[in-house]
Design an enzyme around this catalytic site. Structure first.
Site: not given
Length: 514
Positions: A44, A184, A203, A221, A225-226, A240, A304
């Protein structure tokens, strides 16, 4: 190529994969996934993200380094330029929903310069059988990956930009190949709009355990989380971005966007097995045999994979569920003094939600590099929240109190010393802790208060070495632990000065005054 205007093409997932390969936008890896790279921008770009400043929303947005204002006339001019640019090319269009809720979804028309970005939009967002059943006014995303802005003329910060226009319901993405900007941008849109309906945008990832209990995992990130929500013992809602309305938690997305660094079938089988035909891998090193090498970060630390929820065998069919019994804040502590699990009161939950203490990991933002310093990210997602933090914090506490959710703080970072000295908690250990939380093993257990941090920790967790639970026990040099602790407490207190909240919440945070 003809200069005559061309209509964007609507294609299926398989057709887009074929088109992307034919256009030389990437290749098919040995596991069947479409593989591509995004050049210099592999993460990002916060400095290139803007929101159009206009009368309807000007007083509602928290302007600053995160939400940078953009001139309305400049936006209209740049939109027209990009639209004309795409009209001369073979562009692609996808009709998707953002939000798996019959009332709170947003219909979005995504127009992209490349086939693979249209493919990404179909995978990460929701591709409905019935587009826009409520006939809402749709949003538009215009994405021109190879367009180059002229900052002096266009008002941008560089040759690239992401600009959100709430009054026009438009998102302009120019000069950005990194696909994460697509998702995003719409996350930020929902984060602004949903609070008007008393829906909390979050988030976080979400899953359901064998007892039908919903758990939310908040975190930046790279904090887990994932990974932690993708559990063979649980059913995944999403990885997410979610909304929490009265009676429901619903996914914003129809797919997942996971980091691949050091991805293994042993530690993350759900993610590993989801990467196949119909998925995208982005900025992942591919060897001479077309094999992905997830341990090789020579292209980017922020490799990713994007895959649809249909690639997850145990995903929740409805893409939504009831309200959460359990909430987990994931922090990645670089100092090595935070415990692996803490049990939070209502007040300490408010404190740590506002603080959002963690670390930036794996170049998720352009120029970030390896983890070198701690950070505080309000609501565990500051880069994506247009409104003041108190709006989201107040709504979270309202939801937690009404549903009596239990809140925990889980450290997926370092222990026994700071980053570079200590060691990071192993995924299986953290997963055992998370399963204990979800199964209610840590409810009403005997606890110990950590001085300075003002956190309550369980004295034991089945299947976890008790020595790991109290951070000081893992340090050889207790004096160095104390110095790191004092420094971290000071950082917490300095950061929290910007929040105007009641004293009960302030007192629930770190400190040495009782």
């Amino acid at each position: 190529m003809s200069n005559q205007p061309q209509e964007p093409i609507r294609m299926s997932t398989d057709q887009l994969i074929d088109a992307a390969v034919a256009n030389k936008e990437g290749i098919i890896a040995s596991n069947g996934a479409f593989s591509t790279t995004t050049g210099e921008r592999s993460s990002r770009s916060p400095e290139d993200r803007f929101i159009v400043k206009e009368a309807h929303t000007e007083d509602l947005i928290e302007w600053g380094e995160v939400n940078r204002p953009f001139d309305r006339e400049k936006f209209n001019s740049l939109w027209d330029k990009v639209e004309s640019y795409l009209a001369k090319k073979s562009s692609y269009i996808s009709d998707v929903h953002v939000g798996a809720h019959p009332e709170y979804y947003l219909p979005v028309q995504v127009t992209t310069e490349t086939a693979w970005h249209s493919l990404f939009a179909r995978l990460i967002f929701i591709t409905p059988d019935n587009f826009n059943p409520l006939n809402k006014i749709k949003w538009e995303i215009l994405s021109a990956a190879n367009y180059e802005c002229i900052p002096e003329e266009d008002g941008t910060n560089s040759e690239s930009c992401i600009v959100i226009n709430f009054s026009e319901r438009k998102v302009l993405i120019a000069g950005m190949k990194y696909a994460g900007e697509l998702k995003k941008s719409m996350f930020s849109v929902q984060n602004f709009l949903l609070t008007d309906d008393e829906v909390l945008p979050m988030h976080c990832s979400a899953n359901i355990n064998k007892n039908s209990n919903v758990t939310l995992f908040f975190g930046l990130s790279g904090t887990g989380k994932t990974t932690l929500s993708a559990d063979l013992k649980c059913s995944l809602i999403g990885d997410d971005e979610h909304g929490w309305s009265e009676g429901a938690v619903f996914n914003f997305e129809g797919g997942c966007y996971a980091k691949t660094v050091n991805l293994s079938k042993e530690n993350e089988p759900v993610i590993y097995n989801a990467i196949k035909h119909g998925s995208v891998i982005e900025n992942v090193y591919i060897d001479d045999n077309n094999e992905p090498d997830y341990s090789n970060i020579s292209i980017s630390e922020n490799g990713r994979c994007c895959y649809p929820r249909s690639h997850i065998e145990n995903a929740v069919k409805e893409n939504a569920a009831g309200e959460p019994k359990t909430i987990i804040f994931l922090t990645c502590d670089l100092t090595g003094v935070m415990p692996p699990v803490s049990i939070l009161s209502r007040e300490s939950a408010a404190y740590h939600f506002l603080s959002g203490y963690t670390a930036k990991l794996g170049s998720t933002e352009r120029g970030a590099g390896a983890p070198i310093q701690s950070t505080f990210s309000t609501c565990f997602g500051a880069p994506f929240f247009p409104r003041p933090a108190s709006v989201y914090a107040d709504l979270l506490m309202k939801r937690v109190e009404e549903f009596d959710s239990k809140v925990f703080l889980v450290n997926t970072g370092w222990t026994g010393g700071p980053y570079g000295v200590g060691s990071r908690f192993d995924i299986p250990i953290t997963r055992r802790i998370v399963n204990a939380i979800q199964d209610g093993e840590l409810n009403n257990v005997e606890t110990l208060k950590i001085p300075g941090l003002n956190l309550s920790i369980p004295k034991s967790v089945n299947g976890v070495d008790s020595k790991l639970l109290n951070p000081i026990e893992n340090w050889d040099d207790k004096g160095k632990y104390q110095k790191q602790l004092e420094n971290l407490v000071s950082q917490f207190q300095e950061n929290f000065k910007k929040y105007d909240v009641n004293q009960e919440i302030v007192s629930a945070g770190p400190g040495f005054d009782g």
